[in-house]
Design an enzyme around this catalytic site. Structure first.
Site, mmCIF file in Angstrom:
data_model
loop_
_atom_site.group_PDB
_atom_site.id
_atom_site.type_symbol
_atom_site.label_atom_id
_atom_site.label_comp_id
_atom_site.label_asym_id
_atom_site.label_seq_id
_atom_site.Cartn_x
_atom_site.Cartn_y
_atom_site.Cartn_z
ATOM 1 N N ASP A 46 -15.810 -9.382 22.268
ATOM 2 C CA ASP A 46 -15.768 -9.912 23.626
ATOM 3 C C ASP A 46 -14.358 -10.351 24.007
ATOM 4 O OD1 ASP A 46 -17.319 -10.930 26.049
ATOM 5 O OD2 ASP A 46 -16.162 -12.699 25.455
ATOM 6 N N TYR A 51 -7.277 -13.601 28.034
ATOM 7 C CA TYR A 51 -7.118 -14.043 26.634
ATOM 8 C C TYR A 51 -5.783 -13.560 26.049
ATOM 9 C CZ TYR A 51 -12.213 -14.853 26.910
ATOM 10 O OH TYR A 51 -13.475 -15.247 27.283
ATOM 11 N N LYS A 76 -12.725 -8.464 30.624
ATOM 12 C CA LYS A 76 -13.087 -9.129 31.887
ATOM 13 C C LYS A 76 -11.919 -9.112 32.866
ATOM 14 C CE LYS A 76 -15.769 -12.335 29.033
ATOM 15 N NZ LYS A 76 -14.933 -12.616 27.855
ATOM 16 N N HIS A 107 -14.818 -12.183 35.652
ATOM 17 C CA HIS A 107 -14.767 -13.349 34.763
ATOM 18 C C HIS A 107 -15.373 -14.620 35.395
ATOM 19 C CE1 HIS A 107 -12.297 -14.764 31.070
ATOM 20 N NE2 HIS A 107 -13.331 -15.541 31.233
HETATM 21 N N1 LIG Z 1 -16.778 -15.970 30.257
HETATM 22 C C1 LIG Z 1 -16.198 -17.124 30.086
HETATM 23 O O1 LIG Z 1 -15.773 -17.792 31.039
HETATM 24 C C2 LIG Z 1 -16.009 -17.638 28.704
HETATM 25 C C3 LIG Z 1 -15.618 -18.975 28.498
HETATM 26 C C4 LIG Z 1 -15.491 -19.418 27.188
HETATM 27 C C5 LIG Z 1 -15.743 -18.552 26.126
HETATM 28 N N2 LIG Z 1 -16.089 -17.238 26.356
HETATM 29 C C6 LIG Z 1 -16.351 -16.293 25.258
HETATM 30 O O2 LIG Z 1 -17.261 -16.895 24.337
HETATM 31 C C7 LIG Z 1 -16.682 -16.902 23.038
HETATM 32 C C8 LIG Z 1 -17.206 -18.060 22.226
HETATM 33 O O3 LIG Z 1 -16.968 -19.284 22.880
HETATM 34 P P1 LIG Z 1 -15.913 -20.373 22.345
HETATM 35 O O4 LIG Z 1 -14.840 -19.696 21.593
HETATM 36 O O5 LIG Z 1 -15.533 -21.194 23.523
HETATM 37 O O6 LIG Z 1 -16.780 -21.346 21.445
HETATM 38 P P2 LIG Z 1 -17.832 -21.222 20.232
HETATM 39 O O7 LIG Z 1 -17.966 -19.828 19.763
HETATM 40 O O8 LIG Z 1 -19.035 -21.976 20.663
HETATM 41 O O9 LIG Z 1 -17.111 -22.107 19.126
HETATM 42 C C9 LIG Z 1 -15.888 -21.722 18.549
HETATM 43 C C10 LIG Z 1 -15.377 -22.902 17.728
HETATM 44 O O10 LIG Z 1 -16.302 -23.199 16.679
HETATM 45 C C11 LIG Z 1 -15.685 -23.010 15.418
HETATM 46 N N3 LIG Z 1 -16.681 -22.320 14.566
HETATM 47 C C12 LIG Z 1 -17.121 -21.041 14.683
HETATM 48 N N4 LIG Z 1 -18.044 -20.773 13.762
HETATM 49 C C13 LIG Z 1 -18.212 -21.900 13.029
HETATM 50 C C14 LIG Z 1 -19.011 -22.232 11.914
HETATM 51 N N5 LIG Z 1 -19.836 -21.340 11.369
HETATM 52 N N6 LIG Z 1 -18.912 -23.485 11.394
HETATM 53 C C15 LIG Z 1 -18.067 -24.401 11.950
HETATM 54 N N7 LIG Z 1 -17.281 -24.144 13.016
HETATM 55 C C16 LIG Z 1 -17.342 -22.893 13.539
HETATM 56 C C17 LIG Z 1 -14.449 -22.171 15.656
HETATM 57 O O11 LIG Z 1 -13.431 -22.519 14.733
HETATM 58 P P3 LIG Z 1 -12.475 -21.444 13.969
HETATM 59 O O12 LIG Z 1 -12.150 -20.348 14.916
HETATM 60 O O13 LIG Z 1 -11.290 -22.288 13.608
HETATM 61 O O14 LIG Z 1 -13.238 -20.974 12.772
HETATM 62 C C18 LIG Z 1 -14.060 -22.605 17.063
HETATM 63 O O15 LIG Z 1 -13.340 -23.825 17.025
HETATM 64 C C19 LIG Z 1 -15.180 -16.958 23.344
HETATM 65 O O16 LIG Z 1 -14.377 -16.654 22.229
HETATM 66 C C20 LIG Z 1 -15.086 -15.957 24.458
HETATM 67 O O17 LIG Z 1 -15.144 -14.629 23.951
HETATM 68 C C21 LIG Z 1 -16.240 -16.796 27.627
#
Ligand SMILES: NC(=O)c1ccc[n+]([C@@H]2O[C@H](COP(=O)([O-])OP(=O)(O)OC[C@H]3O[C@@H](n4cnc5c(N)ncnc54)[C@H](OP(=O)(O)O)[C@@H]3O)[C@@H](O)[C@H]2O)c1
Length: 274
Positions: A46, A51, A76, A107
């Site tokens: 994704d 990004y 996006k 987005h």
């Molecule tokens: N469309 C939008 O507007 C939008 C907005 C936000 C996000 N997104 C997409 O959604 C994806 C995921 O969301 P996100 O990155 O905001 O948050 P998330 O996936 O909910 O959480 C990521 C965080 O959790 C940690 N983590 C991941 N797996 C873990 C585990 N098994 N145990 C402990 N900690 C863990 C990661 O740390 P480390 O990386 O240090 O391991 C990172 O700090 C994004 O990368 C992006 O592709 C889209």
């Protein structure tokens, strides 16, 4: 290696139910992180123009020995480019070095710009031209979804929204179900902030699973597509190792109860105008 289930979208295309989120993955790091994820069994990635890691993603795709059709690539359209979506799409595809994209999303609606309908019309053309397999949106609320559907007659395949146990967006999800729009959860782990939650930890102990695995399973059993992000090799593997257990109805209900009106982490799409 994990055997990841697919969901069928309203346009007949299939999408892996779990993928790797790429927000905050450094461009220089993306190739190696994505290669590890592909080795672990991920096939869906994704990305987004904003990004700033589409080059790294493209490099990982080029270096992978997997056939293109086994990969599922999302990017996006950034808000500032809504009025020039075709140009922005071409720039993304040049960086990704792809001939076609699996999923292109608007987005954010960024409603004050008044350009998301125009952008949606361009995405419809890109799909008709075979450059994109599926088109969708992100962060759209009911009124934005209604507007693009009313003005074009085309229902988005996906709406990617903030969704995790503390912010469950039930009303919006019900609208998705009514219109056959697939719900995709961003920040599915609440950006790591809900991993210490007592209810989730207790459920994890019952199954010998981590909090992250319990939360991801809650998403999957609710039929959401999830895209957890991690740059940590052990977590990349952990997050996909969720297909050997099932939460029971009681556990699912307990997680449903964690929903909170104050649980939103990201911006409110009605007012966000960046
Ligand atoms: N469309 C939008 O507007 C939008 C907005 C936000 C996000 N997104 C997409 O959604 C994806 C995921 O969301 P996100 O990155 O905001 O948050 P998330 O996936 O909910 O959480 C990521 C965080 O959790 C940690 N983590 C991941 N797996 C873990 C585990 N098994 N145990 C402990 N900690 C863990 C990661 O740390 P480390 O990386 O240090 O391991 C990172 O700090 C994004 O990368 C992006 O592709 C889209």
């Amino acid at each position: 290696m994990a055997n990841i289930p697919n969901v069928k979208l309203n346009d007949g295309q299939f999408m892996p139910q779990i993928g790797l989120g790429l927000w905050k993955v450094e461009d220089a790091q993306a190739d190696s992180i994505i290669t590890q994820a592909l080795d672990a069994g991920y096939r869906s990635l994704d990305g987004a123009a904003i990004y700033r890691n589409e080059m790294g993603l493209g490099k990982a795709i080029q270096n992978s020995l997997l056939p293109r059709e086994e990969l599922y690539i999302t990017t996006k359209l950034w808000n500032d480019d809504q009025a020039e979506a075709r140009k922005a799409f071409t720039q993304s595809m040049d960086k990704l070095k792809l001939k076609y994209l699996d999923l292109y999303l608007i987005h954010w609606p960024a409603p004050r710009k008044e350009t998301y309908v125009q952008a949606w019309k361009t995405l419809i053309e890109l799909k008709k031209e075979g450059l994109v397999k599926s088109i969708g949106v992100s962060n759209f609320q009911v009124e934005h979804l209604k507007r693009i559907m009313d003005e074009t007659g085309v229902v988005p395949a996906i709406n990617q929204i903030e969704l995790h146990p503390q912010f469950q967006q039930k009303e919006l999800r019900d609208f998705h179900t009514q219109c056959q729009i697939q719900t995709e959860s961003w920040s599915p782990l609440g950006q790591g902030k809900i991993l210490e939650n007592f209810v989730i930890k207790t459920i994890g102990k019952k199954y010998g699973k981590t909090s992250a695995q319990v939360i991801l399973k809650w998403h999957l059993q609710n039929q959401f597509v999830v895209i957890p992000k991690s740059v940590t090799p052990s977590r990349i593997k952990e997050n996909i190792n969720v297909f050997d257990f099932n939460l029971d109805a009681d556990d699912l209900a307990k997680i449903n109860e964690l929903d909170s009106a104050a649980g939103r982490i990201g911006p409110n799409p009605m007012t966000a105008d960046f």
